[in-house]
Design an enzyme around this catalytic site. Structure first.
Site, PDB file in Angstrom:
ATOM      1  N   ALA A  21      22.711  -3.802 -13.862  1.00 55.05           N
ATOM      2  CA  ALA A  21      22.981  -3.499 -12.448  1.00 55.05           C
ATOM      3  C   ALA A  21      24.324  -2.803 -12.242  1.00 55.05           C
ATOM      4  O   ALA A  21      24.515  -2.013 -11.316  1.00 55.05           O
ATOM      5  CB  ALA A  21      22.924  -4.795 -11.640  1.00 55.05           C
ATOM      6  N   GLN A  98      17.531  -2.607 -17.496  1.00 53.86           N
ATOM      7  CA  GLN A  98      17.046  -3.820 -16.822  1.00 53.86           C
ATOM      8  C   GLN A  98      16.833  -3.521 -15.335  1.00 53.86           C
ATOM      9  O   GLN A  98      16.302  -4.335 -14.606  1.00 53.86           O
ATOM     10  CB  GLN A  98      18.058  -4.947 -16.956  1.00 53.86           C
ATOM     11  CG  GLN A  98      18.387  -5.318 -18.394  1.00 53.86           C
ATOM     12  CD  GLN A  98      19.572  -6.248 -18.466  1.00 53.86           C
ATOM     13  OE1 GLN A  98      19.436  -7.464 -18.321  1.00 53.86           O
ATOM     14  NE2 GLN A  98      20.750  -5.680 -18.681  1.00 53.86           N
ATOM     15  N   HIS A 116      12.277  -4.413 -17.115  1.00 58.99           N
ATOM     16  CA  HIS A 116      11.848  -5.310 -16.032  1.00 58.99           C
ATOM     17  C   HIS A 116      10.852  -4.637 -15.099  1.00 58.99           C
ATOM     18  O   HIS A 116      10.626  -5.093 -13.987  1.00 58.99           O
ATOM     19  CB  HIS A 116      13.068  -5.797 -15.236  1.00 58.99           C
ATOM     20  CG  HIS A 116      13.902  -6.758 -16.025  1.00 58.99           C
ATOM     21  ND1 HIS A 116      15.248  -6.954 -15.789  1.00 58.99           N
ATOM     22  CD2 HIS A 116      13.596  -7.553 -17.076  1.00 58.99           C
ATOM     23  CE1 HIS A 116      15.721  -7.856 -16.639  1.00 58.99           C
ATOM     24  NE2 HIS A 116      14.738  -8.226 -17.440  1.00 58.99           N
ATOM     25  N   CYS A 124      -2.061  -4.688  -7.591  1.00 65.34           N
ATOM     26  CA  CYS A 124      -2.841  -5.739  -6.913  1.00 65.34           C
ATOM     27  C   CYS A 124      -2.873  -7.004  -7.771  1.00 65.34           C
ATOM     28  O   CYS A 124      -3.231  -6.934  -8.957  1.00 65.34           O
ATOM     29  CB  CYS A 124      -4.270  -5.240  -6.678  1.00 65.34           C
ATOM     30  SG  CYS A 124      -5.305  -6.519  -5.944  1.00 65.34           S
ATOM     31  N   CYS A 127      -6.998  -7.500  -8.543  1.00 71.10           N
ATOM     32  CA  CYS A 127      -7.809  -6.634  -9.426  1.00 71.10           C
ATOM     33  C   CYS A 127      -6.961  -5.783 -10.359  1.00 71.10           C
ATOM     34  O   CYS A 127      -7.487  -5.086 -11.214  1.00 71.10           O
ATOM     35  CB  CYS A 127      -8.708  -5.735  -8.563  1.00 71.10           C
ATOM     36  SG  CYS A 127      -7.815  -4.415  -7.714  1.00 71.10           S
ATOM     37  N   CYS A 145      -4.544  -4.386  -1.087  1.00 72.39           N
ATOM     38  CA  CYS A 145      -5.266  -3.489  -1.999  1.00 72.39           C
ATOM     39  C   CYS A 145      -6.463  -2.889  -1.260  1.00 72.39           C
ATOM     40  O   CYS A 145      -7.280  -3.623  -0.682  1.00 72.39           O
ATOM     41  CB  CYS A 145      -5.740  -4.323  -3.198  1.00 72.39           C
ATOM     42  SG  CYS A 145      -6.762  -3.405  -4.354  1.00 72.39           S
ATOM     43  N   THR A 186      26.347  -4.890 -17.662  1.00 71.35           N
ATOM     44  CA  THR A 186      25.430  -6.034 -17.684  1.00 71.35           C
ATOM     45  C   THR A 186      26.156  -7.296 -18.138  1.00 71.35           C
ATOM     46  O   THR A 186      26.980  -7.259 -19.046  1.00 71.35           O
ATOM     47  CB  THR A 186      24.201  -5.773 -18.581  1.00 71.35           C
ATOM     48  OG1 THR A 186      23.369  -6.920 -18.598  1.00 71.35           O
ATOM     49  CG2 THR A 186      24.588  -5.397 -20.001  1.00 71.35           C
ATOM     50  N   ASN A 211      32.275  -1.958 -19.040  1.00 73.57           N
ATOM     51  CA  ASN A 211      32.138  -2.945 -17.976  1.00 73.57           C
ATOM     52  C   ASN A 211      33.499  -3.102 -17.315  1.00 73.57           C
ATOM     53  O   ASN A 211      34.524  -2.891 -17.951  1.00 73.57           O
ATOM     54  CB  ASN A 211      31.677  -4.289 -18.577  1.00 73.57           C
ATOM     55  CG  ASN A 211      31.049  -5.183 -17.530  1.00 73.57           C
ATOM     56  OD1 ASN A 211      31.572  -5.309 -16.425  1.00 73.57           O
ATOM     57  ND2 ASN A 211      29.906  -5.791 -17.851  1.00 73.57           N
TER      58      ASN A 211
HETATM   59  N1  APR Z   1      31.001  -0.328 -13.633  1.00 74.09           N
HETATM   60  C1  APR Z   1      30.648  -1.042 -14.736  1.00 74.09           C
HETATM   61  N2  APR Z   1      30.240  -2.343 -14.698  1.00 74.09           N
HETATM   62  C2  APR Z   1      30.193  -2.928 -13.481  1.00 74.09           C
HETATM   63  C3  APR Z   1      30.544  -2.252 -12.280  1.00 74.09           C
HETATM   64  C4  APR Z   1      30.962  -0.895 -12.400  1.00 74.09           C
HETATM   65  N3  APR Z   1      31.317  -0.165 -11.327  1.00 74.09           N
HETATM   66  N4  APR Z   1      30.389  -3.120 -11.243  1.00 74.09           N
HETATM   67  C5  APR Z   1      29.950  -4.281 -11.773  1.00 74.09           C
HETATM   68  N5  APR Z   1      29.837  -4.180 -13.109  1.00 74.09           N
HETATM   69  C6  APR Z   1      29.348  -5.178 -14.072  1.00 74.09           C
HETATM   70  C7  APR Z   1      29.742  -6.619 -13.767  1.00 74.09           C
HETATM   71  O1  APR Z   1      31.015  -6.914 -14.353  1.00 74.09           O
HETATM   72  C8  APR Z   1      28.609  -7.393 -14.458  1.00 74.09           C
HETATM   73  O2  APR Z   1      28.901  -7.614 -15.828  1.00 74.09           O
HETATM   74  O3  APR Z   1      27.943  -5.163 -13.998  1.00 74.09           O
HETATM   75  C9  APR Z   1      27.424  -6.433 -14.358  1.00 74.09           C
HETATM   76  C10 APR Z   1      26.392  -6.865 -13.322  1.00 74.09           C
HETATM   77  O4  APR Z   1      25.837  -8.065 -13.788  1.00 74.09           O
HETATM   78  P1  APR Z   1      24.481  -8.614 -13.152  1.00 74.09           P
HETATM   79  O5  APR Z   1      24.548  -8.497 -11.672  1.00 74.09           O
HETATM   80  O6  APR Z   1      24.212  -9.940 -13.794  1.00 74.09           O
HETATM   81  O7  APR Z   1      23.409  -7.527 -13.622  1.00 74.09           O
HETATM   82  P2  APR Z   1      22.489  -7.553 -14.902  1.00 74.09           P
HETATM   83  O8  APR Z   1      23.275  -7.979 -16.111  1.00 74.09           O
HETATM   84  O9  APR Z   1      21.805  -6.240 -14.950  1.00 74.09           O
HETATM   85  O10 APR Z   1      21.388  -8.688 -14.528  1.00 74.09           O
HETATM   86  C11 APR Z   1      20.306  -8.802 -15.428  1.00 74.09           C
HETATM   87  O11 APR Z   1      19.299 -10.391 -13.874  1.00 74.09           O
HETATM   88  O12 APR Z   1      18.571 -11.079 -11.788  1.00 74.09           O
HETATM   89  C12 APR Z   1      18.187 -10.481 -12.976  1.00 74.09           C
HETATM   90  O13 APR Z   1      16.382  -9.013 -13.189  1.00 74.09           O
HETATM   91  C13 APR Z   1      17.709  -9.073 -12.739  1.00 74.09           C
HETATM   92  O14 APR Z   1      17.866  -7.157 -14.221  1.00 74.09           O
HETATM   93  C14 APR Z   1      18.607  -8.209 -13.624  1.00 74.09           C
HETATM   94  C15 APR Z   1      19.073  -9.212 -14.648  1.00 74.09           C
END
Ligand code: APR
Length: 244
Positions: A21, A98, A116, A124, A127, A145, A186, A211
């Protein structure tokens, strides 16, 4: 550090990016965890598959608000475009994401494994028929559906659902054959996705991590930690690689 990371990328045979994310935060999409994370505002329970089956309307109201009305307007940022440029220049072979925001596709990346699932299609629950969400529209919830009248759900996985194929097989294969993984944005807290970088490491891959804060990878498997925003770090890497 950026130059050192770029040198490793230049020498690598097969490079895979593993994104979460955090790479989309600078497109206006909040992360799930950490500062103003989604899970601090919403209880993730609405994304439990059992909750969805018993409360499709309640679940759909939040799904539409968050993943379509809000996320749907987001556009790729320099980090997404940077990865697409690296792929075109031959410095990146695949992306395992993800995320379900479709921003890697919108920025021109080609080889993407959506671990994901995706938010482009609805499926649906009765089906199994799939529809592009643009075809169905989300004015009437829950969407139905036209084939069997069943409830449609987004084609991304809810908590309690299996990882989609072929993304699962392709992603674990990348972890076997890549000699460099670039982890971007992540926390590494959600399995089975979070296992992939560890498997890559066990198979001898080097790990570059981008990160703004440490993750569960940083002190355990990361070789080079580029601490900062994804847009800044990836733009820096692309600048170094262009001079190559
Ligand atoms: N640049 C780089 N990293 C960043 C930035 C940025 N501008 N802003 C936030 N982050 C980092 C945060 O430090 C954190 O480590 O992005 C990460 C976001 O972590 P999560 O919100 O846990 O995202 P993610 O690791 O993708 O979550 C995995 O959890 O809820 C489930 O399915 C959902 O795919 C998701 C999974």
């Amino acid at each position: 550090m950026i130059q050192e990371a770029a040198d490793i990328i230049k020498k690598a045979n097969r490079v895979t990016a593993f994104t979460g994310a955090g790479i989309s935060v600078e497109s206006g999409i909040p992360p799930f965890r950490g500062e103003n994370g989604l899970w601090s505002k919403y209880d993730p329970g609405f994304l439990d598959i059992s909750y969805f089956h018993s409360n499709p309307l309640e679940s759909w109201k939040l799904i539409k608000e968050i993943f379509y009305d809000f996320f749907g307007k987001a556009t790729p940022n320099k980090a997404h475009y940077g990865l697409a440029e690296m792929e075109k220049a031959g410095f990146l072979d695949a992306i395992i994401t993800q995320n379900i925001d479709n921003l890697h596709q919108k920025s021109g990346s080609r080889k993407i494994f959506e671990f994901h699932g995706d938010s482009r299609d609805l499926v649906c629950v009765s089906c199994g028929k799939k529809y592009p969400v643009t075809e169905i529209g989300l004015d009437n919830l829950p969407p139905e559906c036209t084939n069997c009248g069943g409830v449609l759900k987004p084609d991304f996985i809810f908590f309690g659902e299996q990882i989609p194929e072929p993304a699962r097989t392709n992603s674990f294969r990348e972890a076997e054959i890549s000699d460099l993984f670039i982890l971007i944005g992540t926390t590494g807290e959600v399995t089975p996705a979070s296992e992939i970088p560890f498997i890559a490491k066990e198979n001898g891959a080097k790990i570059i991590e981008i990160n703004i804060a440490k993750s569960s990878y940083t002190d355990r498997i990361t070789n080079i930690f580029l601490q900062g925003k994804a847009t800044e770090m990836i733009s820096g890497l692309v600048k170094e690689l262009r001079e190559y």
